[in-house]
Design a protein around this motif. Sequence first.
Motif, short mmCIF file in Angstrom:
data_model
loop_
_atom_site.label_atom_id
_atom_site.label_comp_id
_atom_site.label_asym_id
_atom_site.label_seq_id
_atom_site.Cartn_x
_atom_site.Cartn_y
_atom_site.Cartn_z
N LYS A 198 0.83 -1.21 0.00
CA LYS A 198 0.00 0.00 0.00
C LYS A 198 0.87 1.26 0.00
O LYS A 198 0.62 2.19 -0.76
CB LYS A 198 -0.93 -0.02 1.21
CG LYS A 198 -1.88 1.15 1.27
CD LYS A 198 -2.80 1.00 2.48
CE LYS A 198 -3.71 2.19 2.63
NZ LYS A 198 -4.55 2.09 3.82
N ASN A 199 1.91 1.27 0.83
CA ASN A 199 2.80 2.44 0.88
C ASN A 199 3.55 2.64 -0.42
O ASN A 199 3.73 3.78 -0.87
CB ASN A 199 3.77 2.32 2.06
CG ASN A 199 3.08 2.55 3.39
OD1 ASN A 199 2.08 3.25 3.47
ND2 ASN A 199 3.60 1.94 4.43
N GLU A 200 3.97 1.55 -1.07
CA GLU A 200 4.64 1.66 -2.36
C GLU A 200 3.70 2.29 -3.39
O GLU A 200 4.11 3.17 -4.16
CB GLU A 200 5.11 0.29 -2.85
CG GLU A 200 6.30 -0.25 -2.10
CD GLU A 200 6.73 -1.62 -2.60
OE1 GLU A 200 6.39 -2.00 -3.74
OE2 GLU A 200 7.43 -2.31 -1.84
N LEU A 201 2.44 1.84 -3.42
CA LEU A 201 1.48 2.37 -4.38
C LEU A 201 1.15 3.83 -4.09
O LEU A 201 1.03 4.64 -5.02
CB LEU A 201 0.21 1.51 -4.40
CG LEU A 201 0.41 0.09 -4.91
CD1 LEU A 201 -0.88 -0.71 -4.75
CD2 LEU A 201 0.87 0.08 -6.34
N ILE A 202 1.01 4.17 -2.83
CA ILE A 202 0.72 5.55 -2.46
C ILE A 202 1.86 6.48 -2.89
O ILE A 202 1.63 7.61 -3.30
CB ILE A 202 0.42 5.66 -0.95
CG1 ILE A 202 -0.95 5.04 -0.67
CG2 ILE A 202 0.48 7.11 -0.46
CD1 ILE A 202 -1.28 4.88 0.81
N ASP A 203 3.09 5.98 -2.81
CA ASP A 203 4.24 6.78 -3.23
C ASP A 203 4.25 7.01 -4.74
O ASP A 203 4.81 8.00 -5.21
CB ASP A 203 5.55 6.12 -2.82
CG ASP A 203 5.81 6.22 -1.32
OD1 ASP A 203 5.16 7.06 -0.66
OD2 ASP A 203 6.65 5.44 -0.82
N ILE A 204 3.66 6.10 -5.51
CA ILE A 204 3.69 6.19 -6.97
C ILE A 204 2.55 7.06 -7.51
O ILE A 204 2.77 7.90 -8.38
CB ILE A 204 3.60 4.78 -7.61
CG1 ILE A 204 4.81 3.95 -7.24
CG2 ILE A 204 3.44 4.88 -9.12
CD1 ILE A 204 4.67 2.47 -7.59
N PHE A 205 1.34 6.87 -7.02
CA PHE A 205 0.18 7.51 -7.64
C PHE A 205 0.10 8.99 -7.32
O PHE A 205 0.73 9.49 -6.38
CB PHE A 205 -1.09 6.75 -7.27
CG PHE A 205 -1.88 7.30 -6.12
CD1 PHE A 205 -3.19 7.70 -6.31
CD2 PHE A 205 -1.34 7.41 -4.85
CE1 PHE A 205 -3.95 8.19 -5.26
CE2 PHE A 205 -2.07 7.90 -3.80
CZ PHE A 205 -3.38 8.30 -4.00
N ASP A 206 -0.65 9.73 -8.13
CA ASP A 206 -0.88 11.17 -7.94
C ASP A 206 -2.29 11.34 -7.41
O ASP A 206 -3.26 11.14 -8.15
CB ASP A 206 -0.70 11.90 -9.27
CG ASP A 206 -0.95 13.39 -9.17
OD1 ASP A 206 -1.43 13.87 -8.12
OD2 ASP A 206 -0.65 14.09 -10.15
N PRO A 207 -2.46 11.71 -6.14
CA PRO A 207 -3.80 11.79 -5.56
C PRO A 207 -4.70 12.84 -6.20
O PRO A 207 -5.91 12.79 -6.06
CB PRO A 207 -3.55 12.10 -4.09
CG PRO A 207 -2.18 12.67 -4.04
CD PRO A 207 -1.42 12.06 -5.18
#
Length: 97
Positions: A52-61
Amino acid sequence: MLVLITYDVCVISEGGTRRLRRIAKTCLDYGMRVQNSVFECEVTPAQFVILKNELIDIFDPEEDSLRFYMLGKKGRQKVEHIGAKPVADPVNDALIL
């Protein structure tokens, strides 16, 4: 536990195509693609936090969205598949490398 991850990445924004590829690659590190932007991941709770943290670091909210559906330890029993492209069960199916 089985986690279903879905995402929608805005590919018309700057860096969108790159984010899309990175999110898919990260999800593939933990699970299997079942549809274009949908992954089933068998992970431990600790692995889920890392994923989850890896994905949150990649995506643009501001442009993208991520959704996590926690189906739990018996999640496979809650999934019914009908149609083409049956997906292998990584827990019960043999894996040949």
